[in-house]
Design an enzyme around this catalytic site. Structure first.
Site, PDB file in Angstrom:
ATOM      1  CE  LYS A 152      -4.210  -1.604   2.436  1.00  0.00           C
ATOM      2  NZ  LYS A 152      -4.486  -1.654   3.725  1.00  0.00           N
ATOM      3  NE  ARG A 153       6.683   1.047   2.393  1.00  0.00           N
ATOM      4  CZ  ARG A 153       7.782   1.088   1.712  1.00  0.00           C
ATOM      5  NH1 ARG A 153       8.111   2.143   1.047  1.00  0.00           N
ATOM      6  NH2 ARG A 153       8.237  -0.312   1.118  1.00  0.00           N
TER       7      ARG A 153
END
Ligand code: GLU
Length: 472
Positions: free
Chosen positions: A241-242
């Site tokens: 997600k980063r």
């Protein structure tokens, strides 16, 4: 042999890009070989499994065009069958009951780690017989993993991989509460579903050795394994997600076309010469595991956007209208009432060829199409306002009677009319066309202005022109 593959997600989150690519490779491999592609939902973790996640997975697969064969299988529903396999191994002395308490296990683990052993369980219940069993504890069933020798897997992507069996633990098959572990369930299910090829992320490679030993113990033939490298972000770390990597539904919401995402995911880890644009039909003809690379693909958002633009330009106009209409309706809350919606749809269908040339995604396409949907008077962007100075308005006012008298309201004829007017007035065409664009679209950039006039029709064109002339 009929090839049977499966996609086996846990319904604990959205369908992220890595999982979608795994599904795609399994789907393609089955389709290429005329086999079957099955879907198994690994929903044994009841606390973390949700129906929203399940829906997101099913919707995501359908959206990408990766239909599975038959009904999807619930792993949870098959738990009696998993228990039966564990009981059989127990009866055959290939498994044992383990009465160790969490405290004992923690102590064992600590010792093993200190001694640098990867086998964490020390085997103390292996030979413990029923009579010595402590009362009041519900035993787990553990696998009697081989103590020596090696396990070798001929992986279709990684090649031959070997692990020393001393590294494999006496893993739990059935927990004290009777629930199966992933390791047991996956083997029993893959066997019962007659899976011939397990294609999945290489984070499962170490599991494959344990699963392989279970196949041997159960007397079943193991499937072929193909462990595909994970997807990494631009910084080389595992995609997360980063990196802005989200579920496939967020790519859909952001205006990505499914065929573009599928093409992009395909190329992340698989290649066919220098070909970049490969649709699912072509991929089905070409796909095989020997062209899956061994190194991790890096996610590149710009590449995905380019592919999306390509597929958008190739997409059917009517389909794009259907994708754009709900977005316009959202944006113009209440303005797209029945009669007007019909008009707007007709305009979009006619104007789509021009619109789609200028957009990279459905969001952009919808924004660019907004002027066809707005009711008069149009809001004017600053750049459009700047184009409509007093001189420009004078030109437009001069142009109006000619337009009003026009009989042939087609782009070609309108272009001639405008050129004639600019010659007569001795002003450059741009000096008239740009303010006209601002008046008709509220913006300084748009598809061709003559095409827009034709699509809007005479009445709407003159109305928008009047608004601009009067400074509405
Ligand atoms: N349920 C596992 C996962 O989501 C997949 C297991 C497998 O493919 O063997 O990672």
């Amino acid at each position: 042999m009929t090839i049977v593959t499966r996609f086996a997600p846990s319904p604990t989150g959205f369908l992220h890009l890595g999982a979608a690519r795994t599904a795609l490779f399994n789907w393609l491999y089955a389709r290429h070989h005329g086999g079957r592609f099955l879907l198994r939902i690994e929903d044994t973790d009841r606390k973390r499994s949700t129906t929203q996640a399940l829906d997101a997975i099913l919707d995501g697969l359908r959206w990408l065009g990766l239909e599975w064969d038959g009904d999807w299988v619930s792993q949870f529903a098959r738990r009696p069958r998993h228990a039966e396999a564990a009981e059989r191994l127990l009866a055959e002395d290939k498994a044992f009951r383990c009465y160790c308490t969490p405290g004992e296990l923690a102590e064992m683990r600590e010792k093993a780690l200190q001694a640098g052993r990867t086998r964490l369980y020390d085997g103390r219940c292996r030979e413990r017989h029923g009579a010595e069993a402590p009362s009041g504890t519900a035993p787990a069933i553990r696998f009697k993993a081989p103590l020596d020798g090696e396990s070798v897997i001929d992986d279709l992507v990684q090649g031959e991989v070997t692990v020393a069996n001393e590294k494999l633990d006496d893993m739990v098959l059935l927990r004290g509460d009777g629930t199966p572990t992933y390791m047991l369930a996956v083997v029993v299910d893959d066997h019962d579903m007659e899976i011939t090829h397990v294609i999945r992320g290489d984070d499962h490679l170490t599991n494959a050795f344990r699963q392989y030993q279970l196949y041997l113990a159960l007397g079943w033939e193991a499937p072929a394994f193909a462990h595909i490298p994970l997807i990494h972000g631009a910084d080389g770390a595992k995609l997360s997600k980063r990196h802005g990597a989200l579920g496939v539904e967020s790519y859909r919401d952001d205006g990505c076309l499914p065929e573009a995402l599928a093409n992009y995911l395909l190329r992340l880890g698989w290649s066919h010469g220098d070909d970049e644009v490969i649709d699912l039909q072509q991929a089905t003809a070409w796909f095989d595991l020997d062209a899956v690379g061994r190194s991790a693909g890096r996610f590149d958002a710009a590449k995905l956007e380019n592919l999306n633009g390509h597929y958008l330009r190739a997409a059917d106009d009517r389909r794009l209208v259907d994708l754009v209409m709900p977005r316009l309706a959202d944006e113009l809350a209440g303005q797209l009432a029945e009669q007007h919606a019909i008009t707007v749809e007709a305009r979009l269908e006619q104007g789509m060829a021009g619109l789609k040339e200028r957009a990279k995604n459905i969001v952009e396409l919808s924004e660019n199409a907004m002027f066809y949907a707005r009711k008069r008077p149009l809001p004017l962007a600053d750049k459009a306002l700047a184009l409509l100075d007093s001189e420009a308005r004078r030109h437009l006012a001069g142009l109006r009677p000619g337009l009003d008298a026009a009989v042939d309201w087609k782009a070609d004829a309108l272009e001639k009319l405008l050129r004639r007017f600019s010659d007569e007035e001795r002003v450059k065409l741009g000096k008239i066309a740009q303010p006209l664009r601002a008046a008709l679209t509220g913006a300084a950039a748009s598809p061709g202005i003559f095409e827009i006039m034709e699509v809007l029709g005479k009445e709407e064109t003159l109305g928008r022109l009047d608004d601009a002339i009067q400074g509405a």
